[in-house]
Motif scaffolding. Sequence first.
Motif, PDB file in Angstrom:
ATOM      1  N   ARG A  85       0.827  -1.192   0.000  1.00  0.00           N
ATOM      2  CA  ARG A  85       0.000   0.000   0.000  1.00  0.00           C
ATOM      3  C   ARG A  85       0.869   1.253   0.000  1.00  0.00           C
ATOM      4  O   ARG A  85       1.974   1.254   0.514  1.00  0.00           O
ATOM      5  N   ARG A  91       1.941   4.783   1.270  1.00  0.00           N
ATOM      6  CA  ARG A  91       1.917   5.434   2.576  1.00  0.00           C
ATOM      7  C   ARG A  91       1.594   6.909   2.381  1.00  0.00           C
ATOM      8  O   ARG A  91       2.049   7.533   1.419  1.00  0.00           O
ATOM      9  N   ILE A  92       0.833   7.435   3.281  1.00  0.00           N
ATOM     10  CA  ILE A  92       0.506   8.851   3.220  1.00  0.00           C
ATOM     11  C   ILE A  92       1.737   9.627   3.648  1.00  0.00           C
ATOM     12  O   ILE A  92       2.319   9.383   4.694  1.00  0.00           O
ATOM     13  N   ASP A 129      -2.518  11.239  -0.293  1.00  0.00           N
ATOM     14  CA  ASP A 129      -2.162   9.971  -0.923  1.00  0.00           C
ATOM     15  C   ASP A 129      -1.645  10.295  -2.324  1.00  0.00           C
ATOM     16  O   ASP A 129      -2.261  11.084  -3.050  1.00  0.00           O
TER      17      ASP A 129
END
Length: 56
Positions: free
Chosen positions: A2, A4-5, A11
């Motif tokens: 995923r 990562r912010i 995002d």
Amino acid sequence: MRFRIGPTGHDPRQIDLLAILALLVIIVGAWRYYDDSIALPPSTTAYIVPSQHVRW
């Protein structure tokens, strides 16, 4: 894996999506601008034939 912010709180996929949408708006706007400018016939209402005389 995923995404990562980042530290900015966005995002990366959101930024990519906004960039794609902005490009689409620009492309569609330019297409409509050029399509409309070509389709209009030239205006001949202000044309004066040289053989005519205009008296004021």
